[in-house]
Design a protein around this motif. Structure first.
Motif: not given
Length: 116
Positions: A4, A22, A50, A55-56, A58-61, A115-116
């Protein structure tokens, strides 16, 4: 494996271990990301923008915004088939499409969700 941040994405590209990149189109200033598409093209690594860094993230946790992420694999990873599926399912993740978006200066309005 997921790395990240813009610096980590740059490192994975330079080391040749990145499968795809991304990036968040709402990064401010956008110039902190603009070296990544050039590196991706040099290394023949697909990349996509994106709409949202939140949102990225959150998608990465994580709960923080992320402006770039690099998906990497190694020999013992179980992600190989999933990454191949993403590359086959989303053939529009191509260097040409994103390069045209960057050159148009309107890429923020033309982003396709991913979306991932």
């Amino acid at each position: 494996m997921l790395k990240k941040g813009a610096n980590e994405a740059t490192k994975t590209l330079n080391r040749g271990i990145s499968e795809f990149i991304v990036m968040a189109a709402d990064a401010e200033p956008i110039e902190i990301l603009l070296h990544l598409p050039l590196l991706c093209e040099d290394k023949a690594v697909p990349y996509i923008f994106v709409p949202s860094k939140i949102a990225l993230g959150r998608a990465c946790g994580v709960s923080r915004p992320i402006i770039a992420a690099s998906v990497t694999t190694n020999e013992v990873s179980d992600l190989g088939p999933q990454i191949l599926t993403i590359k086959v399912t989303f053939p529009n993740i191509s260097r040409t499409d994103n390069r045209l978006l960057l050159r148009s200066n309107l890429f923020r309005m033309q982003i396709r969700p991913f979306s991932l």
